[in-house]
Write a protein that holds these residues in place. Structure first.
Motif, mmCIF file in Angstrom:
data_model
loop_
_atom_site.group_PDB
_atom_site.id
_atom_site.type_symbol
_atom_site.label_atom_id
_atom_site.label_comp_id
_atom_site.label_asym_id
_atom_site.label_seq_id
_atom_site.Cartn_x
_atom_site.Cartn_y
_atom_site.Cartn_z
ATOM 1 N N GLY A 182 0.837 -1.202 0.000
ATOM 2 C CA GLY A 182 0.000 0.000 0.000
ATOM 3 C C GLY A 182 0.865 1.243 0.000
ATOM 4 O O GLY A 182 0.603 2.207 -0.729
ATOM 5 N N LEU A 183 1.937 1.213 0.793
ATOM 6 C CA LEU A 183 2.813 2.377 0.892
ATOM 7 C C LEU A 183 3.459 2.683 -0.463
ATOM 8 O O LEU A 183 3.547 3.847 -0.872
ATOM 9 C CB LEU A 183 3.890 2.106 1.953
ATOM 10 N N ILE A 184 3.884 1.634 -1.150
ATOM 11 C CA ILE A 184 4.496 1.842 -2.476
ATOM 12 C C ILE A 184 3.473 2.471 -3.424
ATOM 13 O O ILE A 184 3.769 3.425 -4.145
ATOM 14 C CB ILE A 184 5.022 0.504 -3.040
ATOM 15 N N SER A 185 2.223 1.945 -3.411
ATOM 16 C CA SER A 185 1.177 2.501 -4.280
ATOM 17 C C SER A 185 0.925 3.963 -3.943
ATOM 18 O O SER A 185 0.807 4.811 -4.832
ATOM 19 C CB SER A 185 -0.158 1.778 -4.087
ATOM 20 N N ILE A 186 0.844 4.247 -2.650
ATOM 21 C CA ILE A 186 0.504 5.608 -2.213
ATOM 22 C C ILE A 186 1.585 6.596 -2.663
ATOM 23 O O ILE A 186 1.289 7.637 -3.261
ATOM 24 C CB ILE A 186 0.319 5.646 -0.671
ATOM 25 N N VAL A 187 2.840 6.255 -2.404
ATOM 26 C CA VAL A 187 3.936 7.176 -2.743
ATOM 27 C C VAL A 187 3.988 7.373 -4.254
ATOM 28 O O VAL A 187 4.096 8.504 -4.754
ATOM 29 C CB VAL A 187 5.280 6.643 -2.197
ATOM 30 N N SER A 188 3.869 6.268 -4.986
ATOM 31 C CA SER A 188 3.950 6.365 -6.441
ATOM 32 C C SER A 188 2.805 7.215 -7.006
ATOM 33 O O SER A 188 3.004 8.050 -7.892
ATOM 34 C CB SER A 188 3.931 4.940 -6.996
ATOM 35 N N GLU A 189 1.602 7.028 -6.461
ATOM 36 C CA GLU A 189 0.442 7.770 -6.970
ATOM 37 C C GLU A 189 0.502 9.246 -6.581
ATOM 38 O O GLU A 189 0.160 10.110 -7.383
ATOM 39 C CB GLU A 189 -0.847 7.146 -6.424
ATOM 40 N N LEU A 190 0.941 9.528 -5.347
ATOM 41 C CA LEU A 190 1.036 10.931 -4.924
ATOM 42 C C LEU A 190 2.065 11.660 -5.774
ATOM 43 O O LEU A 190 1.891 12.823 -6.130
ATOM 44 C CB LEU A 190 1.416 11.025 -3.435
ATOM 45 N N LEU A 191 3.128 10.945 -6.134
ATOM 46 C CA LEU A 191 4.174 11.532 -6.971
ATOM 47 C C LEU A 191 3.636 11.789 -8.373
ATOM 48 O O LEU A 191 3.804 12.871 -8.936
ATOM 49 C CB LEU A 191 5.371 10.562 -7.017
#
Ligand code: FES
Length: 642
Positions: A454-463
């Motif tokens: 989830g953290l990887i998805s969140i960071v990638s999407e926010l970026l």
């Protein structure tokens, strides 16, 4: 059984396993659907319209009858049970104009046949049972009972070396057993080609028990222990169980366990706890197939260096002090029962050897499973956990290291971080215009926190949505209720209090982002330092194998887009799952592969990264999303330009 799901208006089709949750399917396909409650079915935002086929849905009560008749369903409460075409309703701005959906690139590592990576293995275990009808002694033939037994084994197996024995437990009941069972017995033999033992008699059982040949593979994780019971006559898994390591009360990671072990009585307490966890697993698997723990004939286990020391009661104190030396890397052969494991008193516990203080038997087992020691191809083997262990090499050489990545990918050091269990946000998309979230949780329940994937998805999407910059800082100009300053500085609200299961807003903040960037930076710097130490670069890698439970959910594109994985052709990536367990299973089942584990250990050389100046330079350069040197990430660069 597979079904196709065709999403409109994006015109994207994916194949999913029958019963797959429709919201998860959309998230995996990169399709944004409003989903605020993690899939619990309460926010009512995730309505989609079926145009073809049908789904199994329990969302009827949440919809108006006109909506239901028109084909609307809540995606999060729908399971795909046939080929379907489903339309995601257009979202509309305040001025009535349609909000454009931006196509999102997302890709899991394609599931490939394990055969491609681990090869085949045979049901030809290192232990075997032999049923014998001994000739009773007479005055003319009055050799000892044991001699008689050895004589008969040798006669039945003329090409094998004469069996040996070394423990009194074997002999204790031999005389009575032989006579009570009318000289009909089953002998359990260990075919050990290694020097110490050859065709060793492990135990003698009354009557014919050749049908009952069971082995246990155990992965001794710092957090979780898993056990797999295998019928060694067929090689089939017959029962599985897992349990949290009961040492968790004494610390969540290996460092705190070592600190605890240094207390008076601490080492003994930790040993007892891990053994009690192993015993609970043994009891559970045995109960499932109605056998006794004493029916287990062979045990193969792997764990990191600290866990293995604690299991055997060895002092791990010097592992955490420079120059980071374990007491032992190659563990002595131990009778499982001698340390309190529920097993036949004569059964051996085989442990995968370790390489160094932070490159343990779990890594050796994983490397062994994926046949790096037999392959020409240059492989990067990655196990992303608290330490982040990596191995590079092939059949001629291997170099390995631990990266001290920290626990961010296991939820550690993250304000709302948690392990990958029910309620953890495991997938996330953000709408590029409204900045609204699409949250998918494990178990489709109200969100409780964020796990590694989830953290990887969140960071990638926010970026990607330009909510954060490449240093992981929120853009201050965004005027949006979800982007705000909280107790720990700037943050994005993933779930409002009323949508979360913890009675407070679930957020990701700049401290979390910083911890994640450090963790992924350490991994990437580790790959670079190891490659350079052997005069290679990323382009020399033929394949990248991801191990660990974490890898199962990793989205390849997103992991590359944040710089956790190198930007290489996607078809070079493989996912192996719990490689440590796989190695144990293979060793347990196939004696040829069992003996090869020694070869793997001999090939592996450890490189200490903690004080390596090259590593530090690479690490500093990697504290950026994805990296300060964008030439290392050509596909990400290209995507940014397009
Ligand atoms: S109702 Fe489906 S995500 Fe909330």
């Amino acid at each position: 059984m597979k079904h196709s799901v065709h999403f409109l208006p994006d015109d994207i089709t994916i194949n999913v396993t029958s019963g797959e949750n429709l919201l998860s399917a959309a998230a995996n396909a990169g399709i944004y659907i409003h989903a605020f409650c993690g899939g619990e079915g309460i926010c009512g935002k995730c309505k989609v319209q079926l145009e073809q086929g049908d789904v199994k849905s329990d969302s009827v009560a949440s919809l108006k009858s006109t909506e239901y008749k028109a084909g609307f369903r809540l995606a999060c409460r729908s399971q795909v049970v046939s080929d379907i075409t489903v339309r995601i309703p257009d979202m509309v701005k305040a001025d009535g104009k349609s909000l454009k959906r931006k196509p999102i690139t997302t890709r899991s590592i394609s599931p490939r046949s394990l055969d491609e990576i681990v090869g085949k293995w045979n049901a030809n275990p290192p232990v075997r049972k032999l049923f014998l009808k001994l000739t009773p002694p007479t005055l003319e033939d009055n050799v000892s009972d044991m001699q008689r037994l050895i004589r008969d084994i040798s006669a039945t197996m003329p090409d094998s070396p004469e069996p040996t024995y070394d423990h009194p437990e074997l002999i204790q009941y031999l005389a009575t057993d032989l006579r009570e069972k009318n000289w009909e017995i089953t002998v359990l033999l260990l075919h050990n080609q290694e020097d110490v033992e050859k065709n060793h008699i492990i135990s003698v059982e009354s009557g014919d028990t050749t049908d009952h040949l069971y082995g246990l593979a155990i992965d001794i994780g710092t957090t979780t222990l898993s056990g797999v019971l295998i019928d060694l006559n067929t090689g089939n898994i017959i029962a599985e169980a897992s349990s949290y390591n009961s040492q968790i009360g004494q610390g969540e990671d290996v460092i705190s366990r070592m600190i605890y072990a240094a207390r008076p009585g601490g080492l003994r307490a930790l040993q007892e706890k891990v053994i009690s966890t192993i015993n609970s697993i043994i009891e559970e698997v045995c109960k499932k197939v109605i056998i006794s723990p004493s029916d287990i004939c062979h045990i193969m286990a792997a764990g990191n260096t600290v866990m293995t020391h604690l299991l055997l009661g060895f002092n791990p104190k010097f592992i955490r002090e420079a120059p980071y030396v374990p007491t032992v890397n190659q563990f002595p052969l131990t009778k499982a029962s001698s340390i309190g494991i529920l097993a036949h008193p004569c059964v051996r516990l085989f442990l995968y050897p370790c390489i160094a203080s932070y490159v343990g038997g779990d890594i050796v087992s994983g490397v062994h499973a994926c046949l790096m020691h037999k392959n020409e191809e240059i492989t990067l083997f990655i196990d992303i956990g608290t330490n982040g262990e990596i191995v590079i090499g092939n059949k001629d050489w291997m170099i390995c290291a631990a990266c001290s990545a920290g626990p961010a990918f296991e939820g550690g050091g993250i304000r709302h971080g948690m392990r990958a269990s029910s309620g953890a946000i495991e997938n996330f998309h953000i709408h590029p215009e409204t900045l609204d979230p699409m949250i998918v949780t494990i178990g489709h329940t109200k969100p409780k926190g964020i796990c590694g994937s989830g953290l990887i998805s969140i960071v990638s999407e926010l970026l990607e949505a330009s909510v954060i910059d490449q240093q992981g800082k929120f853009y201050r100009h965004l005027n949006h209720p979800r982007v705000r300053t909280g107790n720990d500085g700037w943050e994005y609200v993933l779930a409002w209090k009323n949508e979360s299961a913890i009675g407070e807003d679930i957020v990701v903040n700049e401290v979390d982002l910083d911890n994640m960037i450090r963790a992924k930076g350490a991994m990437y710097a580790g790959y670079q330092t190891l490659l350079e130490s052997v005069g290679m670069s990323f382009s020399d890698l033929d394949r990248i194998i991801l191990a660990g439970n974490f890898g199962a959910y990793i989205d390849l594109e997103r992991a590359i887009s944040i710089g956790l994985l190198p930007d290489l052709e996607r078809d070079r990536f493989f996912y192996l799952g719990n490689a440590s367990m796989l190695g144990c299973r293979i060793s347990l089942t196939d004696q040829q592969r069992f003996h090869e584990r020694i070869q793997v250990r001999q090939l592996m050389t450890n490189l200490e990264l903690s004080e390596n100046p090259e590593f530090m330079n690479h690490y500093m350069a990697a504290l950026f999303l994805p990296h300060t040197d964008m030439n290392l990430f050509p596909s990400v660069q290209l995507k940014k330009k397009s």
